[in-house]
Motif scaffolding. Structure first.
Motif, PDB file in Angstrom:
ATOM      1  N   ASN A  27      -3.501   1.636   1.712  1.00 44.70           N
ATOM      2  CA  ASN A  27      -4.020   0.931   2.889  1.00 44.70           C
ATOM      3  C   ASN A  27      -4.639  -0.408   2.482  1.00 44.70           C
ATOM      4  OD1 ASN A  27      -4.726   0.466   5.570  1.00 44.70           O
ATOM      5  ND2 ASN A  27      -6.725   1.424   5.321  1.00 44.70           N
ATOM      6  N   ALA A  28      -5.427  -0.421   1.406  1.00 50.50           N
ATOM      7  CA  ALA A  28      -6.047  -1.648   0.926  1.00 50.50           C
ATOM      8  C   ALA A  28      -4.969  -2.650   0.506  1.00 50.50           C
ATOM      9  CB  ALA A  28      -6.992  -1.346  -0.236  1.00 50.50           C
ATOM     10  N   THR A  31      -3.303  -4.000   3.587  1.00 45.33           N
ATOM     11  CA  THR A  31      -4.217  -4.919   4.267  1.00 45.33           C
ATOM     12  C   THR A  31      -4.188  -6.283   3.577  1.00 45.33           C
ATOM     13  OG1 THR A  31      -5.643  -3.072   4.922  1.00 45.33           O
ATOM     14  CG2 THR A  31      -6.610  -5.263   4.979  1.00 45.33           C
ATOM     15  N   LYS A  32      -4.169  -6.282   2.254  1.00 41.13           N
ATOM     16  CA  LYS A  32      -4.099  -7.538   1.502  1.00 41.13           C
ATOM     17  C   LYS A  32      -2.775  -8.254   1.790  1.00 41.13           C
ATOM     18  CE  LYS A  32      -4.434  -9.420  -3.184  1.00 41.13           C
ATOM     19  NZ  LYS A  32      -3.327 -10.316  -3.123  1.00 41.13           N
ATOM     20  N   HIS A  34      -0.943  -7.967   4.434  1.00 40.94           N
ATOM     21  CA  HIS A  34      -1.026  -8.434   5.825  1.00 40.94           C
ATOM     22  C   HIS A  34      -1.823  -9.745   5.901  1.00 40.94           C
ATOM     23  CE1 HIS A  34      -1.266  -8.316  10.169  1.00 40.94           C
ATOM     24  NE2 HIS A  34      -2.589  -8.396  10.099  1.00 40.94           N
ATOM     25  N   ARG A  35      -2.962  -9.790   5.224  1.00 42.65           N
ATOM     26  CA  ARG A  35      -3.800 -10.991   5.211  1.00 42.65           C
ATOM     27  C   ARG A  35      -3.030 -12.187   4.634  1.00 42.65           C
ATOM     28  NH1 ARG A  35      -8.049  -9.812   1.647  1.00 42.65           N
ATOM     29  NH2 ARG A  35      -7.960  -7.754   2.506  1.00 42.65           N
TER      30      ARG A  35
END
Length: 138
Positions: A27-28, A31-32, A34-35
């Motif tokens: 997930n982390a 998320t990275k 995605h950012r």
């Protein structure tokens, strides 16, 4: 038997905690990613806006240049027309001058004859010579 059940449950708990830890890591990571993708999209849209503005500016410049070209073409056409008129006028005056010079030459060789009405005066010849010279210079 209870002890076996408790051990089995503890093993399942550890296993599920391991899966949960892996999912949190994933997930982390997502998320990275995605950012980073959002940042790249923002940069692309900024570049796209710059490109669109440049295209708009170039289209305006092209429109202006086309109008200037049309004006210059029209001006050139007018100048060519004037030049043609002047050239025709020079040719006419030149022919008239040659005719007068031939008459004058004939008049000088046969000076005992009476002057003809077509014969130009010296003043007319000078005037024609000046006009021809001025028009050739222009």
């Amino acid at each position: 038997a209870n002890m076996d059940a408790v051990l089995a449950l503890e093993n399942k708990l550890k296993e599920r905690e391991g899966v949960l830890a892996e999912l949190r890591k994933e997930n982390a990571s997502l998320t990275k990613v995605h950012r980073d993708q959002m940042k790249a999209l923002d940069q692309d849209s900024s570049v796209s806006k710059d490109v669109e503005e440049r295209i708009r500016t170039l289209k305006n410049e092209m429109r202006t240049m086309k109008m200037k070209y049309a004006d210059l073409k029209k001006q050139q056409s007018g100048l060519e027309s004037q030049l043609k008129e002047k050239h025709t006028h020079v040719i006419t005056l030149d022919e008239k001058l040659r005719k007068y010079m031939a008459i004058l030459k004939g008049k000088q060789t046969t000076s005992h004859q009476a002057p003809t009405q077509d014969a130009p005066s010296d003043l007319e010849i000078e005037k024609l010579e000046r006009q021809v010279a001025a028009l050739k210079e222009a």
